[in-house]
Design a protein around this motif. Structure first.
Motif, PDB file in Angstrom:
ATOM      1  N   GLY A  45      45.565  44.410  37.405  1.00 22.47           N
ATOM      2  CA  GLY A  45      44.121  44.583  37.348  1.00 22.47           C
ATOM      3  C   GLY A  45      43.622  45.369  36.160  1.00 22.47           C
ATOM      4  O   GLY A  45      42.533  45.954  36.210  1.00 22.47           O
ATOM      5  N   GLU A 105      42.454  44.262  33.398  1.00 18.24           N
ATOM      6  CA  GLU A 105      41.198  43.678  32.894  1.00 18.24           C
ATOM      7  C   GLU A 105      40.014  44.165  33.724  1.00 18.24           C
ATOM      8  O   GLU A 105      38.952  44.507  33.178  1.00 18.24           O
ATOM      9  CB  GLU A 105      41.266  42.153  32.952  1.00 18.24           C
ATOM     10  CG  GLU A 105      42.338  41.544  32.083  1.00 18.24           C
ATOM     11  CD  GLU A 105      42.932  40.315  32.736  1.00 18.24           C
ATOM     12  OE1 GLU A 105      42.975  39.275  32.073  1.00 18.24           O
ATOM     13  OE2 GLU A 105      43.341  40.401  33.911  1.00 18.24           O
ATOM     14  N   GLU A 106      40.199  44.193  35.056  1.00 24.20           N
ATOM     15  CA  GLU A 106      39.132  44.670  35.929  1.00 24.20           C
ATOM     16  C   GLU A 106      38.840  46.153  35.680  1.00 24.20           C
ATOM     17  O   GLU A 106      37.679  46.563  35.625  1.00 24.20           O
ATOM     18  CB  GLU A 106      39.529  44.455  37.396  1.00 24.20           C
ATOM     19  CG  GLU A 106      39.540  42.998  37.830  1.00 24.20           C
ATOM     20  CD  GLU A 106      40.887  42.318  37.609  1.00 24.20           C
ATOM     21  OE1 GLU A 106      41.141  41.271  38.233  1.00 24.20           O
ATOM     22  OE2 GLU A 106      41.693  42.829  36.805  1.00 24.20           O
ATOM     23  N   GLU A 164      37.315  35.613  32.918  1.00 22.24           N
ATOM     24  CA  GLU A 164      36.834  35.401  34.281  1.00 22.24           C
ATOM     25  C   GLU A 164      37.225  36.539  35.227  1.00 22.24           C
ATOM     26  O   GLU A 164      36.696  36.634  36.338  1.00 22.24           O
ATOM     27  CB  GLU A 164      37.350  34.074  34.841  1.00 22.24           C
ATOM     28  CG  GLU A 164      38.850  33.918  34.860  1.00 22.24           C
ATOM     29  CD  GLU A 164      39.367  33.195  33.635  1.00 22.24           C
ATOM     30  OE1 GLU A 164      40.374  32.475  33.769  1.00 22.24           O
ATOM     31  OE2 GLU A 164      38.773  33.344  32.540  1.00 22.24           O
ATOM     32  N   ARG A 165      38.118  37.403  34.779  1.00 15.04           N
ATOM     33  CA  ARG A 165      38.491  38.553  35.609  1.00 15.04           C
ATOM     34  C   ARG A 165      37.628  39.785  35.315  1.00 15.04           C
ATOM     35  O   ARG A 165      37.752  40.787  36.014  1.00 15.04           O
ATOM     36  CB  ARG A 165      39.964  38.915  35.370  1.00 15.04           C
ATOM     37  CG  ARG A 165      40.967  37.828  35.763  1.00 15.04           C
ATOM     38  CD  ARG A 165      42.379  38.404  35.760  1.00 15.04           C
ATOM     39  NE  ARG A 165      43.381  37.400  36.082  1.00 15.04           N
ATOM     40  CZ  ARG A 165      44.274  36.920  35.232  1.00 15.04           C
ATOM     41  NH1 ARG A 165      44.278  37.345  33.977  1.00 15.04           N
ATOM     42  NH2 ARG A 165      45.171  36.034  35.598  1.00 15.04           N
ATOM     43  N   GLU A 171      34.772  42.591  35.145  1.00 19.56           N
ATOM     44  CA  GLU A 171      33.790  43.097  36.100  1.00 19.56           C
ATOM     45  C   GLU A 171      32.433  43.386  35.452  1.00 19.56           C
ATOM     46  O   GLU A 171      31.477  43.726  36.148  1.00 19.56           O
ATOM     47  CB  GLU A 171      34.320  44.364  36.764  1.00 19.56           C
ATOM     48  CG  GLU A 171      35.468  44.128  37.738  1.00 19.56           C
ATOM     49  CD  GLU A 171      35.029  43.451  39.027  1.00 19.56           C
ATOM     50  OE1 GLU A 171      33.818  43.215  39.196  1.00 19.56           O
ATOM     51  OE2 GLU A 171      35.900  43.143  39.857  1.00 19.56           O
ATOM     52  N   SER A 203      32.149  41.763  41.161  1.00 15.43           N
ATOM     53  CA  SER A 203      32.758  41.304  42.402  1.00 15.43           C
ATOM     54  C   SER A 203      31.951  41.703  43.632  1.00 15.43           C
ATOM     55  O   SER A 203      32.052  41.054  44.673  1.00 15.43           O
ATOM     56  CB  SER A 203      34.197  41.810  42.515  1.00 15.43           C
ATOM     57  OG  SER A 203      34.260  43.203  42.311  1.00 15.43           O
ATOM     58  N   ASN A 252      39.038  43.530  43.371  1.00 12.71           N
ATOM     59  CA  ASN A 252      39.771  42.556  42.562  1.00 12.71           C
ATOM     60  C   ASN A 252      40.659  43.355  41.621  1.00 12.71           C
ATOM     61  O   ASN A 252      40.171  44.244  40.935  1.00 12.71           O
ATOM     62  CB  ASN A 252      38.807  41.692  41.737  1.00 12.71           C
ATOM     63  CG  ASN A 252      38.117  40.644  42.573  1.00 12.71           C
ATOM     64  OD1 ASN A 252      38.674  40.149  43.530  1.00 12.71           O
ATOM     65  ND2 ASN A 252      36.897  40.316  42.220  1.00 12.71           N
ATOM     66  N   PRO A 253      41.973  43.092  41.582  1.00 13.98           N
ATOM     67  CA  PRO A 253      42.699  41.963  42.153  1.00 13.98           C
ATOM     68  C   PRO A 253      43.143  42.155  43.594  1.00 13.98           C
ATOM     69  O   PRO A 253      43.821  41.294  44.152  1.00 13.98           O
ATOM     70  CB  PRO A 253      43.921  41.876  41.239  1.00 13.98           C
ATOM     71  CG  PRO A 253      44.202  43.286  40.867  1.00 13.98           C
ATOM     72  CD  PRO A 253      42.851  43.933  40.727  1.00 13.98           C
TER      73      PRO A 253
END
Length: 353
Positions: free
Chosen positions: A35, A37-38, A65-66, A68, A176, A325-326
């Motif tokens: 996670g 990237e998030e 697309e990941r 936030e 998310s 997420n994730p």
């Protein structure tokens, strides 16, 4: 290229520059091993220097697309090793990044001494003196009095749905959260962090929702005023900073934690069911006194309040991120509960004695 990290305790740590530049902020760490990237696009990391305790960051690439949010949020990123994909991404974003550091020692320092101010200089001409100059300009998180302006939408945004109408006060909301609501057919109105009670009243929402966000909840007075105006006549929900804002508005108190909760592995116990779930968290403040609310969930590790609900009013909040997420996704039922309130179903409230 050299990089230097100057800490408020007087130490200067040398590393390798993966993205050049200078910067400053509050040094914190996350224990998440996926996670990244998030985490790097989570608005709750605004004005912070994010250190990854997991040694290799970037082993599955970078996919938009990941994300936030639309941009990288921490001021600086630190790891034992960044892959080229992540280094290129941070360079393009203009965010300094350093690796080649013993992050175990850095995390231990934060655990023992608390989240601290720091300064960074990275690049071909970087010097320890530049890092110390950045440190001298760093301020405490509570002094970022208008931090909401850096992470909130400037104009209302609407996500169409045929279910409950949600007024979401954007104090730095993760995508998310919005996606979790719209996936359940909610009509979500994302409103600026300083929205007035009158503007919310014009929407006539079925649910008032206070989002996550960075920094000290005391600096989100406008959101607190909205809660104060609508609690008791409109269902209220909140996540992370949102829980803190709601608690303060309803007579509670918040406090700064020593080093906070940041990661994907925080155990939370429900006091009513005795069920324990694993949660994703990212916060440096917590609710010390719930005020007019009741504590329903606690952190297994330190006993801090992780869930609150109304006493005679429709209100549910969580300190962690149910939409994580994730992952893990142990607590997604939070969204069913808050939308049930919005739709007029039996709300999980406590009746006052």
């Amino acid at each position: 290229m050299s990089a230097y990290l100057a800490l408020a305790d007087g130490r200067v740590v040398e590393g390798h520059s993966q993205s050049p530049g200078t910067g400053r902020g509050e040094l914190v760490f996350t224990t998440a091993y996926t996670g990244y990237e998030e985490s790097l696009t989570d608005p709750s990391y605004a004005e912070q220097v994010l250190t990854f305790s997991y040694p290799l960051i970037g082993n599955y690439g970078v996919r938009e697309e990941r994300f936030e949010s639309d941009s990288v949020q921490p001021r600086i990123a630190v790891a034992r090793e960044f892959t080229d994909d992540v280094a290129d991404w941070l360079t393009e974003a203009g965010v300094p990044a350093i690796d080649g550091i013993d992050t175990r020692e850095l995390v231990t320092a934060v655990r023992e001494e608390g989240a601290m101010r720091c300064g960074v200089a990275a690049g071909p001409d970087a010097t320890p003196e530049q890092a110390r100059e950045q440190l001298d300009q760093a301020v405490e998180m509570s002094d970022h009095t208008d931090i909401g302006a850096t992470v909130s939408v400037s104009e209302p945004q609407v996500y169409q749905g045929n279910g409950a109408r949600v007024a979401l006060i954007d104090c730095g909301a993760k995508r998310s959260i919005i996606e979790a609501l719209t996936a359940r057919n909610a009509e979500v109105h994302v409103l600026p962090y300083d929205t007035t009670p009158e503007a919310v009243a014009d929407l006539d929402p079925d649910l008032l929702f206070i989002s996550n966000g960075p920094g000290d909840p005391a600096n989100f007075e406008a959101a607190g005023q909205v809660v104060d105006e609508f609690a008791g006549r409109t269902p209220v929900a909140g996540i992370c900073l949102g829980q803190q804002v709601v608690a303060r508005a309803l007579g509670g108190e918040t406090e700064k934690m020593e080093f906070g909760h940041r990661g994907l592995n925080q155990p939370v116990r429900d006091l009513e069911t005795d069920r324990v779930v694993m949660t994703t968290q990212n916060h440096g403040y917590s609710v010390a006194d719930p005020g007019d609310l009741a504590v329903t969930q606690v952190n297994v590790n330190d006993g801090t309040a992780e869930g609150l609900k109304g006493v005679g009013i429709d209100c549910i909040t969580r300190q962690y991120h149910p939409e994580a997420n994730p992952g893990p996704h142990d607590s997604l039922d939070f969204f069913e509960d808050v939308l049930a309130m919005a739709n007029g179903a039996d709300a999980p409230t406590i009746v006052a004695d």
